[in-house]
Design an enzyme around this catalytic site. Structure first.
Site, PDB file in Angstrom:
ATOM      1  N   SER A  91       4.654   1.151 -12.148  1.00 58.26           N
ATOM      2  CA  SER A  91       5.827   0.369 -12.538  1.00 58.26           C
ATOM      3  C   SER A  91       5.990   0.315 -14.059  1.00 58.26           C
ATOM      4  CB  SER A  91       5.700  -1.069 -12.033  1.00 58.26           C
ATOM      5  OG  SER A  91       5.383  -1.102 -10.672  1.00 58.26           O
TER       6      SER A  91
HETATM    7  N1  SAH Z   1       0.896  -1.214  -8.554  1.00 57.13           N
HETATM    8  C1  SAH Z   1       0.934   0.213  -8.811  1.00 57.13           C
HETATM    9  C2  SAH Z   1       2.287   0.837  -8.549  1.00 57.13           C
HETATM   10  C3  SAH Z   1       2.492   0.952  -7.122  1.00 57.13           C
HETATM   11  S1  SAH Z   1       3.722   2.038  -6.496  1.00 57.13           S
HETATM   12  C4  SAH Z   1       0.472   0.547 -10.196  1.00 57.13           C
HETATM   13  O1  SAH Z   1       0.190  -0.364 -10.980  1.00 57.13           O
HETATM   14  O2  SAH Z   1       0.367   1.725 -10.482  1.00 57.13           O
HETATM   15  C5  SAH Z   1       3.603   1.430  -4.836  1.00 57.13           C
HETATM   16  C6  SAH Z   1       2.343   1.863  -4.124  1.00 57.13           C
HETATM   17  O3  SAH Z   1       2.353   1.219  -2.848  1.00 57.13           O
HETATM   18  C7  SAH Z   1       2.268   3.349  -3.849  1.00 57.13           C
HETATM   19  O4  SAH Z   1       1.074   3.866  -4.364  1.00 57.13           O
HETATM   20  C8  SAH Z   1       2.324   3.455  -2.322  1.00 57.13           C
HETATM   21  O5  SAH Z   1       1.547   4.508  -1.802  1.00 57.13           O
HETATM   22  C9  SAH Z   1       1.766   2.107  -1.918  1.00 57.13           C
HETATM   23  N2  SAH Z   1       2.133   1.645  -0.575  1.00 57.13           N
HETATM   24  C10 SAH Z   1       3.283   1.856   0.113  1.00 57.13           C
HETATM   25  N3  SAH Z   1       3.235   1.244   1.309  1.00 57.13           N
HETATM   26  C11 SAH Z   1       2.026   0.632   1.385  1.00 57.13           C
HETATM   27  C12 SAH Z   1       1.371  -0.159   2.377  1.00 57.13           C
HETATM   28  N4  SAH Z   1       1.955  -0.459   3.546  1.00 57.13           N
HETATM   29  N5  SAH Z   1       0.136  -0.639   2.104  1.00 57.13           N
HETATM   30  C13 SAH Z   1      -0.480  -0.349   0.933  1.00 57.13           C
HETATM   31  N6  SAH Z   1       0.075   0.398  -0.032  1.00 57.13           N
HETATM   32  C14 SAH Z   1       1.315   0.887   0.179  1.00 57.13           C
END
Ligand code: SAH
Length: 242
Positions: A91
């Site tokens: 993000s």
């Molecule tokens: N917080 C992260 C950015 C996350 S992007 C950072 O600081 O880099 C969102 C993430 O959520 C992705 O890596 C995606 O694979 C994950 N995601 C999507 N659905 C999910 C679920 N049901 N449970 C866990 N992770 C999930």
């Protein structure tokens, strides 16, 4: 008394550890990009209204460049999200700061993050909380983030591969939960896993637009809900095996 003092000392050590090079290491590599981070905090975060001094200090401390793909390292402190592989993104720094501030995490608190991605938000939370639990659906991202967080010395961050839709029941309740991918509705399990007084910060809405960042708080009278700002997150996916 002595135990309390010791525990305070240990948390103080943890607070300065994650991602912060020792003075010797700092001398050895002069380029830990401290000035770029200070500028990021000033121009992208404080200027947009984030005030919490602990959040601003955490954003200054965590080396974002160590958690983005090496090829994008020169854009690590730019004002936007970046791709991290598997179609996912880290993000925008301001959003990480705004969500951390909204979660209002105290130094003795336990926090869950859903969507580890690069591990950056977890590293920021590790400066704010006593323990951070973070869960990622995509195994390759989970493995890379776990290795990066260990390399940075974020010893109070616990990682897991799995579907965060169900939260992390064995480690609940949590004082705060941050979700960094957007479902179309707030998952019940996450509200259930909030401690009394706990906050859930979560983007909610359809994929591709119209999402709002909302903060829910569990109070004795029920769950309150406040809308913070429009956002654009990747969708929270369901585990295909379930
Ligand atoms: N917080 C992260 C950015 C996350 S992007 C950072 O600081 O880099 C969102 C993430 O959520 C992705 O890596 C995606 O694979 C994950 N995601 C999507 N659905 C999910 C679920 N049901 N449970 C866990 N992770 C999930």
């Amino acid at each position: 008394m002595r135990a309390a003092l010791l525990s305070a000392l240990v948390s103080a050590l943890i607070l300065i550890e994650c991602g912060v090079p020792s003075p010797e290491a700092r001398d050895a590599s002069s380029d830990d990009r401290t000035e770029e981070r200070a500028r990021m905090v000033r121009e992208q975060i404080a200027s947009r209204g984030v005030r919490d001094p602990r959040v601003l200090a955490a954003m200054e401390a965590v080396p974002r460049h160590a958690l983005v793909p090496e090829a994008l390292s020169d854009r690590a402190y730019a004002d936007g999200p970046l791709p991290i592989g598997e179609g996912q993104t880290i993000s925008q720094p301001y959003i990480v700061a705004a969500m951390s501030e909204a979660a209002d995490v105290g130094p003795e608190e336990r926090v869950l993050e859903v969507g580890t991605g690069s591990g950056y938000q977890a590293a920021v939370l590790s400066h704010l909380a006593r323990e951070v639990y973070t869960i990622e659906l995509e195994p390759s991202l989970a493995a890379r983030a776990a290795a990066d967080l260990a390399r940075l010395g974020c010893t109070n961050v616990h990682t897991r591969t799995g579907d965060g839709y169900a939260g992390w029941p064995e480690a609940a309740p949590f004082d705060a939960i941050l979700v960094t991918a957007a479902p179309d509705h707030v998952p019940d399990a996450l509200v259930e896993q909030l401690a009394m007084g706990g906050r859930l910060v979560i983007p909610v809405g359809p994929r591709g637009g119209g999402q709002q960042l909302v903060v829910l708080e569990k109070t004795a009278e029920g769950v309150t809900r406040e809308t913070l700002l429009p956002v654009m997150f990747v969708p929270l996916r369901r585990d295909p095996e379930e």
